[in-house]
Write a protein that holds these residues in place. Structure first.
Motif, PDB file in Angstrom:
ATOM      1  N   UNK A 109      71.023  20.819  74.116  1.00 55.78           N
ATOM      2  CA  UNK A 109      71.709  20.881  72.819  1.00 55.78           C
ATOM      3  C   UNK A 109      70.800  20.436  71.678  1.00 55.78           C
ATOM      4  N   UNK A 110      70.809  21.224  70.625  1.00 58.80           N
ATOM      5  CA  UNK A 110      70.030  20.896  69.441  1.00 58.80           C
ATOM      6  C   UNK A 110      68.616  21.431  69.431  1.00 58.80           C
ATOM      7  N   UNK A 111      68.174  22.052  70.515  1.00 56.72           N
ATOM      8  CA  UNK A 111      66.818  22.588  70.551  1.00 56.72           C
ATOM      9  C   UNK A 111      66.745  23.947  69.855  1.00 56.72           C
ATOM     10  N   UNK A 112      65.569  24.250  69.322  1.00 55.04           N
ATOM     11  CA  UNK A 112      65.389  25.446  68.532  1.00 55.04           C
ATOM     12  C   UNK A 112      65.082  26.681  69.364  1.00 55.04           C
ATOM     13  N   UNK A 113      65.549  27.830  68.864  1.00 54.21           N
ATOM     14  CA  UNK A 113      65.248  29.135  69.450  1.00 54.21           C
ATOM     15  C   UNK A 113      64.820  30.052  68.320  1.00 54.21           C
ATOM     16  N   UNK A 114      63.678  30.698  68.477  1.00 54.93           N
ATOM     17  CA  UNK A 114      63.123  31.555  67.444  1.00 54.93           C
ATOM     18  C   UNK A 114      63.835  32.904  67.436  1.00 54.93           C
ATOM     19  N   UNK A 115      64.240  33.346  66.242  1.00 52.00           N
ATOM     20  CA  UNK A 115      64.676  34.727  66.031  1.00 52.00           C
ATOM     21  C   UNK A 115      63.868  35.298  64.871  1.00 52.00           C
ATOM     22  N   UNK A 116      63.828  36.616  64.755  1.00 48.23           N
ATOM     23  CA  UNK A 116      62.883  37.269  63.836  1.00 48.23           C
ATOM     24  C   UNK A 116      63.609  38.216  62.873  1.00 48.23           C
ATOM     25  N   UNK A 117      64.230  37.683  61.822  1.00 46.40           N
ATOM     26  CA  UNK A 117      64.982  38.525  60.895  1.00 46.40           C
ATOM     27  C   UNK A 117      64.076  39.415  60.037  1.00 46.40           C
ATOM     28  N   UNK A 118      64.682  40.519  59.509  1.00 46.85           N
ATOM     29  CA  UNK A 118      66.086  40.921  59.641  1.00 46.85           C
ATOM     30  C   UNK A 118      66.393  41.295  61.085  1.00 46.85           C
ATOM     31  N   UNK A 119      67.532  40.811  61.570  1.00 44.22           N
ATOM     32  CA  UNK A 119      67.813  40.856  63.004  1.00 44.22           C
ATOM     33  C   UNK A 119      69.292  41.118  63.243  1.00 44.22           C
ATOM     34  N   UNK A 157      57.041  27.236  67.686  1.00 46.98           N
ATOM     35  CA  UNK A 157      57.019  26.678  69.039  1.00 46.98           C
ATOM     36  C   UNK A 157      56.248  25.359  69.055  1.00 46.98           C
ATOM     37  N   UNK A 158      55.164  25.288  68.294  1.00 44.09           N
ATOM     38  CA  UNK A 158      54.409  24.037  68.208  1.00 44.09           C
ATOM     39  C   UNK A 158      55.233  22.937  67.567  1.00 44.09           C
ATOM     40  N   UNK A 159      56.142  23.332  66.653  1.00 41.47           N
ATOM     41  CA  UNK A 159      56.987  22.351  65.968  1.00 41.47           C
ATOM     42  C   UNK A 159      58.183  21.927  66.798  1.00 41.47           C
ATOM     43  N   UNK A 190      53.620  31.047  76.687  1.00 38.24           N
ATOM     44  CA  UNK A 190      53.160  30.320  77.873  1.00 38.24           C
ATOM     45  C   UNK A 190      52.409  29.055  77.477  1.00 38.24           C
ATOM     46  N   UNK A 191      51.614  29.138  76.421  1.00 41.31           N
ATOM     47  CA  UNK A 191      50.856  27.962  75.975  1.00 41.31           C
ATOM     48  C   UNK A 191      51.783  26.820  75.576  1.00 41.31           C
ATOM     49  N   UNK A 192      52.961  27.166  75.068  1.00 39.30           N
ATOM     50  CA  UNK A 192      53.923  26.137  74.658  1.00 39.30           C
ATOM     51  C   UNK A 192      54.970  25.863  75.737  1.00 39.30           C
ATOM     52  N   UNK A 193      54.760  26.442  76.926  1.00 35.93           N
ATOM     53  CA  UNK A 193      55.693  26.262  78.053  1.00 35.93           C
ATOM     54  C   UNK A 193      57.121  26.654  77.664  1.00 35.93           C
TER      55      UNK A 193
END
Length: 385
Positions: A109-119, A157-159, A190-193
């Motif tokens: 809970x609370x972890x980030x997931x990248x999306x790529x708008x416009x989406x 991902x690094x953040x 993969x680099x950020x697991x």
């Protein structure tokens, strides 16, 4: 494989439908918003569903029946050179469920997931439904084409973002990611697991002459950290029949699929499973004809806009039957679909719903009769005239 012609149903037939596309607006509105086709069902699907009704075959799905999974595997092999293992697949209701149930097991809970708008707008809801937080990395736009912003994804991902929710092909812009881009994405993740959930619902609708690359084929890293969400629902107009597939290529992701509660499987629709099998196995000529019809409609839309609405910009999609229209030069505000519906009686998808990058834009459905496109542009042009 021969391409057979595809023609839309007559308007009087379409108006008898009760699905969202035809049931929401009054009869004087041309509905060109939600992703439903105006074409008749593929004959093999129609026959199989009629047979199921005649047999009373309307019970629960049989998770041991390999029919739909095998049909998808064989289709993927023929179309993309990919033969996923049917034993590593799971069945569920729709692609949104693949996404949410996968995310619930891949993030805290609370972890980030990248999306790529416009989406695709539900991406903004599916991430928090699973307990996550949306991390936006807009598509790179150089004024003529779109692409994933790989450096931006790397930074997110690094953040601390944990993974990427990929739209492939990308809705609404019709972008088909090339292999090199997906390979680099897999290395970054993969680099950020991290992980990638690849929504590939529009993949069977990739246009002729364009190559689609399944994410799980691009590298060992992608196979290790990826799950693909696959479905026949967009390609064969089956959204209401409710069936989609989890697809994996690694023990880790296969274990995730097998850990799901059995109700995730049993919420799928029996008719959807039957139609998925018949679509991928026996309706490829119909699909080829449908893609050809959509590409002709895109040609027509481009010509009609040039003649009647030159201020509206269309960047040709490479997949699906959705056209992303830049209407900002018309001065119709951030959400031109509002004025289009009120004054032109044409229902388009609201651009801002796809993210703030959609301001001044609208999405138009091209899976219709050519006459519908001509009439829609005529109506839109009458407002500016």
């Amino acid at each position: 494989m021969p391409i057979t012609p595809t023609s839309a149903d007559a308007m009087e037939t379409l108006r008898r439908r009760t699905s969202e596309k035809w049931g929401v607006y009054a009869d004087d509105v041309l509905p060109m918003f939600v992703a439903e086709m105006d074409f008749p069902l593929a004959p093999a699907i129609r026959r199989a569903l009629h047979e199921a009704i005649d047999l009373g075959d309307t019970g629960y799905v049989n998770p041991l029946d390999p029919g739909a999974r095998k049909a998808f595997r064989d289709y993927a092999a023929a179309a993309w050179g990919w033969e996923p293992d049917i034993e590593r697949m799971g069945i569920t209701t729709d692609v949104s469920v693949v996404i949410v149930e996968s995310l619930r097991r891949l993030i805290e809970p609370g972890e980030g997931v990248v999306i790529t708008p416009p989406i695709y707008p539900p991406f903004y809801d599916l991430v928090p439904e699973a307990g996550g937080v949306v991390a936006e990395v807009p598509l790179h736009d150089d004024g003529s084409s779109y692409a994933l912003d790989l450096e931006g994804i790397d930074r997110e991902l690094a953040a601390g973002a944990k993974g990427v929710l990929l739209c492939s092909p990308h809705n609404p812009v019709g972008l088909v990611h090339d292999r090199a881009t997906l390979e680099e994405l897999s290395r970054i993740v993969a680099r950020h697991k991290g992980f990638v959930i690849s929504d590939e619902i529009h993949a069977p609708l990739t246009h002729h002459g364009v190559e689609f690359t399944p994410y799980l084929t691009v590298s060992e890293e992608a196979r290790a950290h990826g799950i693909a969400a696959e479905s026949a629902s967009k390609a064969f107009n089956l959204a209401g029949l409710k069936t989609a597939l989890f697809v994996s290529e690694s023990d880790r992701m296969t274990d995730l699929i097998r850990s799901l509660p059995e109700e995730v499987t049993f919420r799928a629709g029996q008719f959807g499973l039957i139609a998925t099998r018949e679509g991928f196995a026996h309706s490829r000529d119909w699909l080829d004809g449908t893609i050809a019809a959509v590409q002709r409609n895109a040609d027509l839309l481009q010509a009609e806009l040039a003649a009647r609405l030159p201020a509206v910009r269309l960047r040709r999609p490479s997949a699906s039957y959705l056209a992303w229209l830049d209407m900002s030069a018309l001065g119709w505000g951030d959400d031109p679909a509002v004025l289009a519906e009120q004054h032109a009686r044409v229902a388009l998808s609201s651009g801002p719903r796809f993210g703030r990058q959609g301001a001044g834009h609208a999405r138009m459905n091209l899976a219709c009769a050519p006459e519908t496109i001509t009439e829609a542009v005529r109506r839109l042009a009458s407002v500016t005239g």
